[in-house]
Write a protein that holds these residues in place. Structure first.
Motif, PDB file in Angstrom:
ATOM      1  N   TRP A  19       1.107  14.635  -7.763  1.00 53.85           N
ATOM      2  CA  TRP A  19       0.191  14.356  -8.869  1.00 53.85           C
ATOM      3  C   TRP A  19       0.744  14.863 -10.195  1.00 53.85           C
ATOM      4  CZ3 TRP A  19      -3.177  10.757  -9.038  1.00 53.85           C
ATOM      5  CH2 TRP A  19      -3.839  10.344  -7.879  1.00 53.85           C
ATOM      6  N   ALA A  20       1.462  15.984 -10.169  1.00 56.21           N
ATOM      7  CA  ALA A  20       2.109  16.467 -11.392  1.00 56.21           C
ATOM      8  C   ALA A  20       3.150  15.455 -11.869  1.00 56.21           C
ATOM      9  CB  ALA A  20       2.762  17.828 -11.150  1.00 56.21           C
ATOM     10  N   THR A  21       3.865  14.870 -10.914  1.00 59.46           N
ATOM     11  CA  THR A  21       4.845  13.849 -11.243  1.00 59.46           C
ATOM     12  C   THR A  21       4.170  12.595 -11.787  1.00 59.46           C
ATOM     13  OG1 THR A  21       6.282  14.687  -9.491  1.00 59.46           O
ATOM     14  CG2 THR A  21       6.788  12.511 -10.351  1.00 59.46           C
ATOM     15  N   VAL A  22       3.003  12.273 -11.238  1.00 59.71           N
ATOM     16  CA  VAL A  22       2.224  11.139 -11.744  1.00 59.71           C
ATOM     17  C   VAL A  22       1.887  11.339 -13.220  1.00 59.71           C
ATOM     18  CG1 VAL A  22      -0.040  10.027 -11.645  1.00 59.71           C
ATOM     19  CG2 VAL A  22       1.247  10.406  -9.548  1.00 59.71           C
ATOM     20  N   LEU A  23       1.496  12.554 -13.581  1.00 59.44           N
ATOM     21  CA  LEU A  23       1.164  12.847 -14.976  1.00 59.44           C
ATOM     22  C   LEU A  23       2.359  12.586 -15.888  1.00 59.44           C
ATOM     23  CD1 LEU A  23      -0.561  14.113 -17.262  1.00 59.44           C
ATOM     24  CD2 LEU A  23       0.348  16.341 -16.547  1.00 59.44           C
ATOM     25  N   ILE A  24       3.505  13.139 -15.530  1.00 59.51           N
ATOM     26  CA  ILE A  24       4.701  12.987 -16.367  1.00 59.51           C
ATOM     27  C   ILE A  24       5.082  11.514 -16.499  1.00 59.51           C
ATOM     28  CG2 ILE A  24       7.136  13.591 -16.626  1.00 59.51           C
ATOM     29  CD1 ILE A  24       6.557  16.033 -14.868  1.00 59.51           C
ATOM     30  N   THR A  25       5.159  10.829 -15.372  1.00 63.33           N
ATOM     31  CA  THR A  25       5.626   9.448 -15.402  1.00 63.33           C
ATOM     32  C   THR A  25       4.619   8.511 -16.059  1.00 63.33           C
ATOM     33  OG1 THR A  25       4.872   9.239 -13.105  1.00 63.33           O
ATOM     34  CG2 THR A  25       7.190   9.657 -13.459  1.00 63.33           C
ATOM     35  N   SER A  26       3.333   8.809 -15.953  1.00 63.74           N
ATOM     36  CA  SER A  26       2.322   8.000 -16.650  1.00 63.74           C
ATOM     37  C   SER A  26       2.540   8.061 -18.157  1.00 63.74           C
ATOM     38  CB  SER A  26       0.914   8.491 -16.311  1.00 63.74           C
ATOM     39  OG  SER A  26       0.621   8.307 -14.948  1.00 63.74           O
ATOM     40  N   CYS A  27       2.857   9.245 -18.647  1.00 66.64           N
ATOM     41  CA  CYS A  27       3.133   9.402 -20.082  1.00 66.64           C
ATOM     42  C   CYS A  27       4.427   8.691 -20.475  1.00 66.64           C
ATOM     43  CB  CYS A  27       3.205  10.883 -20.444  1.00 66.64           C
ATOM     44  SG  CYS A  27       1.640  11.762 -20.254  1.00 66.64           S
ATOM     45  N   MET A  28       5.431   8.726 -19.589  1.00 66.41           N
ATOM     46  CA  MET A  28       6.670   7.996 -19.849  1.00 66.41           C
ATOM     47  C   MET A  28       6.399   6.497 -19.940  1.00 66.41           C
ATOM     48  SD  MET A  28       9.333   9.868 -17.245  1.00 66.41           S
ATOM     49  CE  MET A  28       9.769  11.609 -17.377  1.00 66.41           C
ATOM     50  N   ILE A  29       5.618   5.987 -19.005  1.00 61.05           N
ATOM     51  CA  ILE A  29       5.301   4.559 -18.984  1.00 61.05           C
ATOM     52  C   ILE A  29       4.519   4.162 -20.232  1.00 61.05           C
ATOM     53  CG2 ILE A  29       3.969   2.773 -17.786  1.00 61.05           C
ATOM     54  CD1 ILE A  29       4.636   4.281 -15.169  1.00 61.05           C
ATOM     55  N   PHE A  30       3.541   4.987 -20.610  1.00 60.00           N
ATOM     56  CA  PHE A  30       2.726   4.688 -21.789  1.00 60.00           C
ATOM     57  C   PHE A  30       3.588   4.625 -23.047  1.00 60.00           C
ATOM     58  CE2 PHE A  30       0.113   5.934 -25.436  1.00 60.00           C
ATOM     59  CZ  PHE A  30      -0.912   4.992 -25.345  1.00 60.00           C
ATOM     60  N   SER A  31       4.476   5.603 -23.204  1.00 62.65           N
ATOM     61  CA  SER A  31       5.311   5.608 -24.407  1.00 62.65           C
ATOM     62  C   SER A  31       6.296   4.442 -24.393  1.00 62.65           C
ATOM     63  CB  SER A  31       6.053   6.941 -24.556  1.00 62.65           C
ATOM     64  OG  SER A  31       6.869   7.203 -23.439  1.00 62.65           O
ATOM     65  N   SER A  32       6.826   4.088 -23.205  1.00 63.09           N
ATOM     66  CA  SER A  32       7.786   2.980 -23.107  1.00 63.09           C
ATOM     67  C   SER A  32       7.150   1.634 -23.403  1.00 63.09           C
ATOM     68  CB  SER A  32       8.416   2.943 -21.715  1.00 63.09           C
ATOM     69  OG  SER A  32       9.190   4.092 -21.471  1.00 63.09           O
ATOM     70  N   THR A  33       5.937   1.424 -22.910  1.00 62.59           N
ATOM     71  CA  THR A  33       5.304   0.109 -23.023  1.00 62.59           C
ATOM     72  C   THR A  33       4.391  -0.035 -24.227  1.00 62.59           C
ATOM     73  OG1 THR A  33       3.493   0.811 -21.561  1.00 62.59           O
ATOM     74  CG2 THR A  33       5.391  -0.254 -20.527  1.00 62.59           C
ATOM     75  N   MET A  34       3.838   1.071 -24.733  1.00 63.99           N
ATOM     76  CA  MET A  34       2.861   1.005 -25.822  1.00 63.99           C
ATOM     77  C   MET A  34       3.365   1.634 -27.119  1.00 63.99           C
ATOM     78  SD  MET A  34       0.430  -0.601 -24.261  1.00 63.99           S
ATOM     79  CE  MET A  34      -0.957  -0.421 -25.381  1.00 63.99           C
ATOM     80  N   LEU A  35       3.892   2.849 -27.036  1.00 60.36           N
ATOM     81  CA  LEU A  35       4.281   3.567 -28.249  1.00 60.36           C
ATOM     82  C   LEU A  35       5.572   3.036 -28.866  1.00 60.36           C
ATOM     83  CD1 LEU A  35       3.531   7.342 -27.501  1.00 60.36           C
ATOM     84  CD2 LEU A  35       2.192   5.729 -28.842  1.00 60.36           C
ATOM     85  N   ASN A  36       6.562   2.716 -28.030  1.00 65.38           N
ATOM     86  CA  ASN A  36       7.880   2.360 -28.551  1.00 65.38           C
ATOM     87  C   ASN A  36       7.853   1.140 -29.465  1.00 65.38           C
ATOM     88  OD1 ASN A  36       8.887   4.532 -27.185  1.00 65.38           O
ATOM     89  ND2 ASN A  36      10.209   3.377 -25.819  1.00 65.38           N
ATOM     90  N   SER A  37       7.022   0.151 -29.122  1.00 67.28           N
ATOM     91  CA  SER A  37       6.939  -1.038 -29.968  1.00 67.28           C
ATOM     92  C   SER A  37       6.367  -0.704 -31.341  1.00 67.28           C
ATOM     93  CB  SER A  37       6.081  -2.111 -29.292  1.00 67.28           C
ATOM     94  OG  SER A  37       4.769  -1.618 -29.043  1.00 67.28           O
TER      95      SER A  37
END
Length: 400
Positions: free
Chosen positions: A257-275
């Motif tokens: 679950w700790a890994t889920v937290l980190i990777t969820s933030c990675m996914i959010f920044s890659s798909t939403m923030l970066n653009s």
């Protein structure tokens, strides 16, 4: 319109294959730290060596295999075709995971280590996925497609550890058998869904492994800073599970679950923030910001409490998602005249060199205190940030 639809189809399949592949890779991840920390499994008893050293060997021998494999896989995909090489390496991953499961059943540390080495030989194929994404430019924006490739990789590290943590009670052998089946599905997707058109041969200035690119002085400079960056993130990623076990007595499911937290933030920044960031900053500025965010977060991690550490983990995820998307696009554009499979293979090789060194440094530091490993990771990424600022903003070593 037809060209755009075909590009989207190729990218979609590549994203799906990346998600499946990385999920299989990450599936057994949460069980390794608790397994070696408990020290009750036959795999943790070999030649009377400390379990911390054995743990370091297991997490280190895998990236050694990737170093060897990735230095050729990306280059071979330029010379023999993306689809051919990706399909073959995915099938190799599947077979090697099955062998790892057999090693776990037999309790042989030597066979377990050798099978992890073999797995690594085939898993440098993320370089091919990145090269496919770059080949689709300008039909699909390079930064966008690379960010989505990163997001699928992060997604695999979300799904895999979560499933692995909850499947842990069934045994480590079961986890590796499932990982092999997942990689087999990815193999079939490559063969059946990717078009033969991506098998076109790409001309290389320098034939051979990806490391021949280091003849270029400016690429050697980038190699050094990227090595510091990868060293730092790998020390953190390999040893934060051990930190959670020692400091908060976390079990495999909680680590998942700790890994889920980190990777969820990675996914959010890659798909939403970066653009959104791309509209405000250059790729160089955004890459530097991502590295600085990770440095700040890792500096704070060891002194946070169980109730608050998740905030620093989230910041690490956001920062990694940002720099991972922009730095890859940055170096691809700066060296767009190079064969991209070869170039992406070099980046994967550097990542795994950092992973290998991280395993040795981290395991030695963790003998004293695992928190020091996290601070060492922060120092490495800070060094990478300084080198990138100096190289791009001060000396203009790279054009973009």
């Amino acid at each position: 319109m037809e060209k755009e639809l075909q590009a989207k189809s190729i990218l979609g399949v590549t994203l799906f294959v990346t998600l499946l592949s990385v999920s299989g890779i990450a599936l057994p991840y949460p069980i390794l730290a608790p397994l070696f920390n408990e020290g009750t499994n036959p795999l943790t008893h070999f030649m009377s060596l400390p379990k911390e050293i054995l743990f370091g060997v297991i997490i280190g021998i895998y990236p050694l295999g990737v170093i060897i494999g990735s230095s050729f896989i990306g280059s071979y995909s330029d010379r023999y075709g993306r689809k051919k090489v990706l399909t073959l390496t995915m099938f190799g991953c599947s077979l090697s995971y099955m062998l790892t499961a057999i090693a776990a059943i037999s309790g042989s540390f030597v066979l377990f280590a050798l099978s992890r080495l073999l797995t690594g030989l085939f898993e440098g194929n993320i370089a091919i996925a990145r090269a496919i994404a770059i080949d689709l430019h300008p039909t699909i924006n390079k930064t966008k497609s690379l960010s989505w490739i990163s997001a699928m990789g992060f997604g695999g590290y979300l799904i895999g550890p979560l499933a692995g943590g909850h499947l842990a009670p069934y045994g480590i052998d079961v986890l590796f058998f499932i990982a092999g089946l997942v990689c087999l599905v990815a193999t079939l997707c490559c063969q059946l869904l990717l078009p033969n058109s991506i098998n076109r041969v790409i001309e290389q200035e320098d034939k051979g492994s990806s490391l021949v690119l280091l003849k270029d002085r400016s690429l050697r400079q980038f190699f050094i800073l990227y090595l510091f960056l990868m060293l730092g993130i790998n020390i953190y990623y390999e040893f934060y599970p051990l930190w959670l076990v020692e400091k908060f007595a976390y079990n495999p499911a909680q680590i998942g679950w700790a890994t889920v937290l980190i990777t969820s933030c990675m996914i959010f920044s890659s798909t939403m923030l970066n653009s959104k960031i791309e509209k405000k900053m250059t790729t160089a500025q955004a890459g530097l910001v991502g590295m600085l965010v990770v440095t700040m977060a890792l500096t704070i991690v060891p002194i946070t409490s169980e109730n608050n550490f998740w905030m620093t983990f989230a910041l690490v995820g956001f920062g990694v998602g940002i720099y991972n998307g922009f730095l890859t696009s940055y170096i691809s554009t700066a060296y767009e005249h190079k064969a991209q499979g070869q170039l992406m293979g070099m980046l994967v090789t550097i990542f795994c060199v950092g992973n290998l060194i991280a395993a040795g440094i981290g395991s030695l530091i963790s003998l004293v205190q695992v928190s020091y490993s996290i601070w060492t990771a922060a120092l490495c990424i800070a060094a990478a940030s300084i080198l990138f600022f100096r190289g791009h903003f001060k000396l203009a070593l790279w054009e973009k």
